[in-house]
Design a protein around this motif. Structure first.
Motif, PDB file in Angstrom:
ATOM      1  N   THR A  93       0.832  -1.225   0.000  1.00  0.00           N
ATOM      2  CA  THR A  93       0.000   0.000   0.000  1.00  0.00           C
ATOM      3  C   THR A  93       0.852   1.256   0.000  1.00  0.00           C
ATOM      4  OG1 THR A  93      -1.715  -1.196   1.220  1.00  0.00           O
ATOM      5  CG2 THR A  93      -1.828   1.213   1.218  1.00  0.00           C
ATOM      6  N   ALA A  94       1.868   1.320   0.842  1.00  0.00           N
ATOM      7  CA  ALA A  94       2.714   2.513   0.928  1.00  0.00           C
ATOM      8  C   ALA A  94       3.474   2.752  -0.375  1.00  0.00           C
ATOM      9  CB  ALA A  94       3.680   2.383   2.101  1.00  0.00           C
ATOM     10  N   ALA A  95       3.976   1.666  -0.971  1.00  0.00           N
ATOM     11  CA  ALA A  95       4.721   1.812  -2.220  1.00  0.00           C
ATOM     12  C   ALA A  95       3.819   2.338  -3.326  1.00  0.00           C
ATOM     13  CB  ALA A  95       5.329   0.469  -2.619  1.00  0.00           C
ATOM     14  N   GLU A 113       1.784   9.406  -5.776  1.00  0.00           N
ATOM     15  CA  GLU A 113       2.152  10.785  -5.445  1.00  0.00           C
ATOM     16  C   GLU A 113       3.201  11.313  -6.413  1.00  0.00           C
ATOM     17  OE1 GLU A 113       3.803  13.419  -1.652  1.00  0.00           O
ATOM     18  OE2 GLU A 113       3.476  11.251  -1.466  1.00  0.00           O
ATOM     19  N   MET A 114       4.146  10.463  -6.795  1.00  0.00           N
ATOM     20  CA  MET A 114       5.156  10.898  -7.766  1.00  0.00           C
ATOM     21  C   MET A 114       4.519  11.230  -9.109  1.00  0.00           C
ATOM     22  SD  MET A 114       8.297   8.246  -6.916  1.00  0.00           S
ATOM     23  CE  MET A 114       9.312   8.977  -8.198  1.00  0.00           C
ATOM     24  N   LEU A 156       4.570  14.854 -11.000  1.00  0.00           N
ATOM     25  CA  LEU A 156       4.982  15.053 -12.390  1.00  0.00           C
ATOM     26  C   LEU A 156       3.898  15.784 -13.185  1.00  0.00           C
ATOM     27  CD1 LEU A 156       6.727  11.661 -13.269  1.00  0.00           C
ATOM     28  CD2 LEU A 156       7.787  13.905 -13.014  1.00  0.00           C
ATOM     29  N   ASP A 157       2.653  15.378 -12.976  1.00  0.00           N
ATOM     30  CA  ASP A 157       1.563  16.066 -13.677  1.00  0.00           C
ATOM     31  C   ASP A 157       1.497  17.540 -13.278  1.00  0.00           C
ATOM     32  OD1 ASP A 157       0.863  13.733 -14.934  1.00  0.00           O
ATOM     33  OD2 ASP A 157      -0.653  13.166 -13.441  1.00  0.00           O
ATOM     34  N   GLY A 158       1.709  17.827 -11.982  1.00  0.00           N
ATOM     35  CA  GLY A 158       1.671  19.218 -11.535  1.00  0.00           C
ATOM     36  C   GLY A 158       2.805  20.039 -12.098  1.00  0.00           C
ATOM     37  N   TYR A 159       4.014  19.461 -12.114  1.00  0.00           N
ATOM     38  CA  TYR A 159       5.154  20.178 -12.671  1.00  0.00           C
ATOM     39  C   TYR A 159       4.945  20.494 -14.150  1.00  0.00           C
ATOM     40  CZ  TYR A 159       7.536  18.651  -8.416  1.00  0.00           C
ATOM     41  OH  TYR A 159       7.884  18.418  -7.108  1.00  0.00           O
ATOM     42  N   LEU A 160       4.476  19.501 -14.882  1.00  0.00           N
ATOM     43  CA  LEU A 160       4.282  19.695 -16.309  1.00  0.00           C
ATOM     44  C   LEU A 160       3.173  20.701 -16.585  1.00  0.00           C
ATOM     45  CD1 LEU A 160       5.211  18.833 -19.093  1.00  0.00           C
ATOM     46  CD2 LEU A 160       3.519  16.988 -19.041  1.00  0.00           C
ATOM     47  N   ALA A 161       2.102  20.644 -15.805  1.00  0.00           N
ATOM     48  CA  ALA A 161       1.009  21.596 -15.994  1.00  0.00           C
ATOM     49  C   ALA A 161       1.460  23.017 -15.666  1.00  0.00           C
ATOM     50  CB  ALA A 161      -0.185  21.208 -15.120  1.00  0.00           C
ATOM     51  N   PHE A 162       2.286  23.146 -14.636  1.00  0.00           N
ATOM     52  CA  PHE A 162       2.796  24.477 -14.290  1.00  0.00           C
ATOM     53  C   PHE A 162       3.700  25.032 -15.384  1.00  0.00           C
ATOM     54  CE2 PHE A 162       6.263  26.975 -12.411  1.00  0.00           C
ATOM     55  CZ  PHE A 162       5.525  28.041 -11.931  1.00  0.00           C
TER      56      PHE A 162
END
Length: 441
Positions: A267-269, A275-276, A280-286
């Motif tokens: 579950t944690a993995a 989350e990673m 990545l989606d947030g960085y690319l969208a920004f």
């Protein structure tokens, strides 16, 4: 008190003053000098001429009536003067309001023995002079009448008239040049605003004076450099995202193959990999920022309703807005920015208040909440990319700290800004202020 407060702000009005003030001062100086020197000198010479002629007539009338008749006949034929000798009551006092220069000149030669007046009906000037008293003690008066134009320069107003006419023509010509000059500057300003909003302004071309054209070409080159920089940044982050997604995909596949092994908790993995991917989606969208999205006209109220739909499942959201509000912009980018603000508010509060207000040339979309808020000293830090402010917000919430930064970028791309304040509800107030050509339906 600074004098600049009283000067007009507009470039066109200031240009008019630069043209009008010198012309006005020139007209005032020319008029003053014209009347103070030329007109006064002409009137003085006319008065001397009249005085000399009157002196001749008086000498002839006092010495020989026949000679006076001959001389006065010559004046009558030339239509210069009408003269006659009459018996009249005593001479009245001199009219001080009539023909000042002529009156002063006659007083030097005919003191206390004449009366001068202006006849308003026919525009003549009448001079009455008391002749020498004859032996029979019958008082006789020499009456001389002549047109006013012989004693006073009556065409001076023509100079003023033509001065104003020619000045008006010059001002009209200057108006045409100034309008074209200012129009090129306004076109440059509009194009710069369009470039700042991410629009291309395809119809803009450098025009006007050489300096304005040079500034316009510099703005175009700056826009092209910025576009190249943004494209390169987007391509680089897209390549990095693609390269990182490949090992993440392999890790997800390996975890999927290990899910049936007993005694192993994955579950944690899986949460870390998820989350990673979100990061990545947030960085690319920004980095992308919807820069390629075209600018269109849309209903801002409907867009806001769609933007906070996902956040309404986590908090009680109230919208205060007009029924419809049209504005121009990039709807997807604006929707994403508002959704970020609404989601941030819903993550940290249970009550969210969204209101849209409109002023001339300005649209304000404000999102407020009753959460813990952000300390005023950290407002600037909160607008920076990846600033999470864990001390002010719940650090257990998900996210990469790009919500406020993306909203700020979108507001700036629309020519505005994002302002953070303390909300009346007790939490944070994030207001997107965007100048735009908007109107109500």
């Amino acid at each position: 008190m600074r004098l600049s407060r009283f000067f007009p702000r507009g470039y066109l009005v200031r240009s008019y003053l630069i043209v009008i003030l010198p012309i006005g001062l020139l007209i005032a100086a020319m008029t003053t000098m014209f009347f103070a020197s030329h007109v006064k000198e002409v009137n003085r010479r006319l008065a001397l001429s009249i005085s000399s002629e009157i002196d001749v007539l008086i000498s002839a009338a006092n010495s020989d009536r026949d000679l006076f008749q001959k001389i006065s006949t010559q004046f009558d034929i030339a239509d210069l003067m009408q003269t006659r000798i009459t018996s009249t009551p005593p001479i009245m006092s001199v009219d001080s309001s009539c023909c000042g220069v002529l009156k002063d000149t006659l007083e030097d030669t005919l003191p206390n023995r004449f009366n001068i007046e202006r006849l308003p009906d026919n525009g003549l000037i009448r001079i009455q002079y008391a002749l020498d008293t004859p032996e029979d003690n019958i008082g006789e008066v020499l009456v001389i009448e002549f047109p006013r134009k012989r004693a006073v320069m009556i065409t001076a107003h023509i100079f003023i008239f033509w001065t104003f006419i020619l000045s008006g023509v010059l001002l009209l010509i200057a108006h045409g040049f100034l309008r074209n000059h200012v129009r090129s500057i306004l076109n440059l300003a509009d194009a710069a605003d369009a470039f700042g909003r991410g629009e291309d302004a395809p119809h803009f071309k450098p025009s006007g004076a050489r300096e304005v054209r040079k500034a316009a070409r510099s703005v175009i080159r700056m826009r092209n450099r910025i576009h190249r920089y943004v494209d390169q940044r987007t391509q680089m982050l897209a390549a990095v995202s693609h390269d990182i997604r490949t090992p993440l995909t392999r890790l997800k596949l390996e975890l999927a193959l290990l899910k049936n092994i007993k005694g192993v908790d994955l579950t944690a993995a899986k949460a870390d990999i998820l989350e990673m991917e979100q990061m990545l989606d947030g960085y690319l969208a920004f980095a992308r920022g919807e820069a390629d999205e075209p600018t269109i006209e849309f209903d801002a109220v409907e867009l806001v309703n769609q933007a906070f739909h996902a956040a309404s499942n986590r908090a009680r959201i109230t919208l205060n807005a007009p029924e419809h509000l049209l504005m121009r912009g990039r709807p997807l980018a604006l929707k994403r920015a508002i959704a970020n603000l609404a989601n941030n508010a819903a993550d940290h509060a249970d009550t969210v208040y969204i209101h849209i207000t409109q002023a001339p040339g300005l649209v304000k979309i404000c999102v407020e909440d009753n959460g813990p808020g952000i300390d005023s000293d950290n407002y600037n830090e909160a607008l920076k990319p990846f600033g999470r402010l864990d001390a002010a917000r719940n650090q257990n919430k998900s996210g990469v700290g790009l919500g406020l930064s993306i909203a700020n970028d979108v507001a700036q791309a629309h020519g505005g800004f994002l302002k953070l304040e303390r909300s009346e509800l007790g939490g944070l107030s994030a207001a997107m202020n965007m100048p735009t050509s908007s109107r109500r339906l």
